[in-house]
Design a protein around this motif. Structure first.
Motif, PDB file in Angstrom:
ATOM      1  N   MET A 266       0.815  -1.208   0.000  1.00  0.00           N
ATOM      2  CA  MET A 266       0.000   0.000   0.000  1.00  0.00           C
ATOM      3  C   MET A 266       0.853   1.265   0.000  1.00  0.00           C
ATOM      4  O   MET A 266       0.492   2.286  -0.588  1.00  0.00           O
ATOM      5  N   CYS A 267       2.007   1.213   0.658  1.00  0.00           N
ATOM      6  CA  CYS A 267       2.827   2.416   0.831  1.00  0.00           C
ATOM      7  C   CYS A 267       3.776   2.682  -0.334  1.00  0.00           C
ATOM      8  O   CYS A 267       4.236   3.814  -0.513  1.00  0.00           O
ATOM      9  N   LEU A 268       4.096   1.666  -1.124  1.00  0.00           N
ATOM     10  CA  LEU A 268       5.011   1.884  -2.249  1.00  0.00           C
ATOM     11  C   LEU A 268       4.351   2.765  -3.303  1.00  0.00           C
ATOM     12  O   LEU A 268       3.292   2.441  -3.841  1.00  0.00           O
ATOM     13  N   SER A 269       5.001   3.869  -3.609  1.00  0.00           N
ATOM     14  CA  SER A 269       4.495   4.779  -4.637  1.00  0.00           C
ATOM     15  C   SER A 269       4.532   4.091  -5.998  1.00  0.00           C
ATOM     16  O   SER A 269       5.511   3.412  -6.328  1.00  0.00           O
ATOM     17  N   ASN A 270       3.485   4.264  -6.771  1.00  0.00           N
ATOM     18  CA  ASN A 270       3.402   3.590  -8.071  1.00  0.00           C
ATOM     19  C   ASN A 270       2.876   4.560  -9.121  1.00  0.00           C
ATOM     20  O   ASN A 270       1.951   5.329  -8.858  1.00  0.00           O
ATOM     21  N   GLY A 271       3.465   4.519 -10.308  1.00  0.00           N
ATOM     22  CA  GLY A 271       3.017   5.386 -11.393  1.00  0.00           C
ATOM     23  C   GLY A 271       3.878   6.624 -11.520  1.00  0.00           C
ATOM     24  O   GLY A 271       5.004   6.697 -11.026  1.00  0.00           O
ATOM     25  N   VAL A 272       3.358   7.620 -12.212  1.00  0.00           N
ATOM     26  CA  VAL A 272       4.094   8.849 -12.501  1.00  0.00           C
ATOM     27  C   VAL A 272       4.141   9.735 -11.258  1.00  0.00           C
ATOM     28  O   VAL A 272       3.132   9.972 -10.603  1.00  0.00           O
ATOM     29  N   SER A 273       5.345  10.231 -10.946  1.00  0.00           N
ATOM     30  CA  SER A 273       5.466  11.168  -9.825  1.00  0.00           C
ATOM     31  C   SER A 273       5.930  12.552 -10.258  1.00  0.00           C
ATOM     32  O   SER A 273       5.753  13.515  -9.509  1.00  0.00           O
ATOM     33  N   ALA A 274       6.515  12.675 -11.451  1.00  0.00           N
ATOM     34  CA  ALA A 274       6.943  14.001 -11.925  1.00  0.00           C
ATOM     35  C   ALA A 274       7.005  14.007 -13.447  1.00  0.00           C
ATOM     36  O   ALA A 274       7.415  13.023 -14.067  1.00  0.00           O
ATOM     37  N   MET A 275       6.594  15.117 -14.033  1.00  0.00           N
ATOM     38  CA  MET A 275       6.702  15.327 -15.482  1.00  0.00           C
ATOM     39  C   MET A 275       7.880  16.252 -15.775  1.00  0.00           C
ATOM     40  O   MET A 275       8.268  17.082 -14.948  1.00  0.00           O
ATOM     41  N   SER A 276       8.439  16.103 -16.963  1.00  0.00           N
ATOM     42  CA  SER A 276       9.577  16.926 -17.353  1.00  0.00           C
ATOM     43  C   SER A 276       9.172  18.386 -17.478  1.00  0.00           C
ATOM     44  O   SER A 276       8.111  18.710 -18.033  1.00  0.00           O
TER      45      SER A 276
ATOM     46  N   GLY B  33       4.892  16.840 -21.842  1.00  0.00           N
ATOM     47  CA  GLY B  33       4.332  15.521 -22.134  1.00  0.00           C
ATOM     48  C   GLY B  33       5.244  14.362 -21.804  1.00  0.00           C
ATOM     49  O   GLY B  33       4.811  13.205 -21.848  1.00  0.00           O
ATOM     50  N   LEU B  34       6.499  14.636 -21.470  1.00  0.00           N
ATOM     51  CA  LEU B  34       7.452  13.562 -21.162  1.00  0.00           C
ATOM     52  C   LEU B  34       7.479  13.299 -19.658  1.00  0.00           C
ATOM     53  O   LEU B  34       7.630  14.225 -18.859  1.00  0.00           O
ATOM     54  N   VAL B  35       7.312  12.032 -19.295  1.00  0.00           N
ATOM     55  CA  VAL B  35       7.442  11.649 -17.891  1.00  0.00           C
ATOM     56  C   VAL B  35       8.905  11.771 -17.476  1.00  0.00           C
ATOM     57  O   VAL B  35       9.796  11.286 -18.167  1.00  0.00           O
TER      58      VAL B  35
ATOM     59  N   ARG C  72       9.911  12.097 -36.164  1.00  0.00           N
ATOM     60  CA  ARG C  72       9.852  12.711 -34.836  1.00  0.00           C
ATOM     61  C   ARG C  72      11.154  12.433 -34.088  1.00  0.00           C
ATOM     62  O   ARG C  72      11.794  11.414 -34.310  1.00  0.00           O
ATOM     63  N   MET C  73      11.500  13.330 -33.176  1.00  0.00           N
ATOM     64  CA  MET C  73      12.706  13.148 -32.377  1.00  0.00           C
ATOM     65  C   MET C  73      12.348  13.390 -30.920  1.00  0.00           C
ATOM     66  O   MET C  73      11.659  14.360 -30.598  1.00  0.00           O
ATOM     67  N   ALA C  74      12.779  12.496 -30.020  1.00  0.00           N
ATOM     68  CA  ALA C  74      12.363  12.625 -28.623  1.00  0.00           C
ATOM     69  C   ALA C  74      13.320  11.899 -27.688  1.00  0.00           C
ATOM     70  O   ALA C  74      14.060  10.997 -28.085  1.00  0.00           O
ATOM     71  N   THR C  75      13.272  12.318 -26.439  1.00  0.00           N
ATOM     72  CA  THR C  75      13.826  11.558 -25.332  1.00  0.00           C
ATOM     73  C   THR C  75      12.685  10.735 -24.741  1.00  0.00           C
ATOM     74  O   THR C  75      11.558  11.212 -24.653  1.00  0.00           O
ATOM     75  N   ILE C  76      12.943   9.495 -24.343  1.00  0.00           N
ATOM     76  CA  ILE C  76      11.865   8.618 -23.877  1.00  0.00           C
ATOM     77  C   ILE C  76      12.032   8.271 -22.396  1.00  0.00           C
ATOM     78  O   ILE C  76      13.137   8.323 -21.848  1.00  0.00           O
ATOM     79  N   HIS C  77      10.906   7.926 -21.773  1.00  0.00           N
ATOM     80  CA  HIS C  77      10.918   7.512 -20.364  1.00  0.00           C
ATOM     81  C   HIS C  77      10.997   5.985 -20.288  1.00  0.00           C
ATOM     82  O   HIS C  77      10.087   5.304 -19.820  1.00  0.00           O
TER      83      HIS C  77
END
Length: 502
Positions: free
Chosen positions: A339-349, A354-356, A444-449
């Motif tokens: 329950m306590c472990l954080s899961n999913g996105v916590s910060a966006m660039s 739009g980049l995690v 397209r050109m991008a950095t990925i998460h």
């Protein structure tokens, strides 16, 4: 001269698939790559390459420049040989012995009930095809690594000499044919482990609670798609039962396939004195709470309770008689941890909309009973990602505190570095230029998460000019994985033309 550009797309596809089909016959889960490494050693040797198989089974294969291209710089073509091996529910599949059975339907290639392994078998197949057929090129080096999916130990252990004399590196492990990847996130490796603390439950009935039907997916590229996590959902359900005062003793908790895969299913076996109807109603209440958050994405989520009729079939019996439950303190500690472990996105660039930037995935929970080895333990696998190493260290510190509070032993692996965009990349500029010419549309050109081996390669040679490309591989790391065949030839032609212009 690029002769491949004049080969028909159908002929290229058939040639690449011929290479890929040979790989599909060889079981190659992460950590078990010796057979496929031996195959690649012979394949590249038969092609006239000078081949090295290193201590961890990486393959480094050098092909000399043709006479008209002796002055060109060395370019590395890189992919990984291992794959994530998973099967659909009910499919009998042993990843250590069974081949991948390919199914071709129109423009799609998929496997029969298992993951396909186009990640990254397709990268290898295209590299082999190009090195077999390109008639004019500078010096080429194929670097095919092991264990990319679980720990990137192949890239980490690769000798610096394998990259020291190279100027360019084309990684063939991306998943979108029209995307040029120029940067990737770093990642961490966190495992919680605790010896099983048994007790004999006085509760009379044995049940199974299953959460299934979630979309799952890649924990880097699909972490921001809004879906749920089946392990978190199951833990939340059990937590709500605690709050309601429902009596249950937990026998096992299992879910997830790999730390870098969002779990789509999980299950718990438990004792209770409640009736099936009461438990089913409580599970449905948890499902409604889950759908209130994730319903737009996870409408197919199933929370089901069923009695366990065949006690021996659950594989948790200690000797004879009823399976032992974990003691109640351990049960509470496990649920608290999940329950306590954080899961999913916590910060966006803040730099790339739009980049995690930072996320975490609760990937695996296992309750392991190995009678022959005398081992009984609970294991939780957790994977944070970030473009900022400091953010990953924050997860490590939080994990240390949670482990102490819940009596789990903590194991942390080394942090895989991130790969930052190179502003003056000649290779990226050339890729964009050739792609637009060949396909009549911009790339397209991008950095990925997501993690790529490029970060480790850059550590070995900071002067390397690196990009990553790939075919359209959908639903990777799952039994639904597909390859879009009409993206194969454009990738081969792109790489071949770039090699001619370098």
């Amino acid at each position: 001269m690029n002769n491949i550009v004049n080969i028909s797309e159908n002929e290229i596809v058939e040639g690449v698939l011929a290479e890929f089909s040979q790989l599909a016959k060889i079981p190659r889960p992460s950590g078990y790559e010796k057979a496929v490494s031996d195959y690649l050693y012979k394949l590249f040797s038969d092609m006239g390459c000078r081949v090295v198989q290193d201590d961890v089974n990486n393959i480094i294969a050098d092909m000399e420049a043709t006479e008209d291209c002796q002055e060109k710089p060395l370019t590395v073509l890189q992919a990984h040989m291992d794959m994530v091996c998973v099967a659909a529910e009910g499919v009998d599949f042993n990843p250590l012995t069974d081949e991948i059975k390919l199914v071709r339907e129109g423009n799609l290639l998929h496997a029969d009930g298992t993951s396909l392994g186009a990640d990254d078998g397709m990268g290898i197949a295209i590299i082999v095809y190009i090195m077999k057929h390109l008639e004019s090129h500078g010096p080429l080096r194929a670097v095919i690594t092991v264990d990319e999916e679980c720990g990137m130990t192949g890239a980490e252990k690769l000798a610096p000499e394998a990259l020291a004399d190279a100027r360019y590196l084309i990684n063939c492990d991306s998943e979108d044919w029209d995307l040029l990847t120029v940067g990737s996130a770093g990642s961490g490796d966190i495992t919680f482990r605790q010896g099983f603390c048994p007790m004999r439950s006085s509760l009379p009935k044995l049940y199974r609670l299953k959460v299934s039907g979630l979309r799952g997916g890649h924990s880097g590229e699909e972490i921001n798609c809004g879906g749920g996590n089946a392990i978190k959902a199951l833990a939340a359900c059990l937590h709500s039962w605690r709050q309601k005062g429902l009596a249950f003793d937990l026998v096992s908790f299992n879910g997830g396939r790999a730390k870098n895969v969002i779990p789509g299913g999980s299950e718990a076996v438990f004792y209770s004195d409640a009736g099936l109807e009461e438990l089913a109603a409580a599970a449905d209440e948890s499902r409604q709470e889950f759908l209130a958050v994730y319903g737009s994405i996870e409408a197919g989520a199933v929370f089901a309770v069923e009695p366990v009729e065949d006690v021996e079939a659950i594989g948790t019996a200690a000797g004879v008689g009823r399976p032992q439950a974990m003691d109640r303190h351990q049960k509470d500690n496990l649920i608290d941890l999940l329950m306590c472990l954080s899961n999913g996105v916590s910060a966006m660039s803040q730099l790339c909309p739009g980049l995690v930037q930072t996320s975490a995935n609760l990937g695996v929970v296992r309750t392991v009973f190995e009678a022959d080895r005398g081992e009984k333990y609970i294991e939780v696998q957790y994977m944070p990602r970030s473009a900022n190493e400091g953010s990953i260290l924050e997860y490590y510190r939080t994990a240390e505190i949670l482990a102490r509070l819940t009596d789990f032993e903590l194991q942390t692996g080394r942090i895989s570095p991130s790969w930052g965009e190179r502003q003056d990349s000649r290779l990226a500029k050339l890729m964009l230029e050739v792609f637009a010419e060949q396909n009549g549309q911009p790339m397209r050109m991008a950095t990925i998460h997501a993690g790529l081996e490029c970060s480790w390669h850059l550590q070995k040679n900071p002067q390397l000019d690196i990009v990553s490309i790939g075919t359209n591989n959908n639903d990777i790391h799952s039994p639904s994985e597909t390859l879009e065949l009409d993206t194969v030839a454009p990738q081969a032609k792109l790489i071949a033309e770039v090699l001619c212009r370098i």
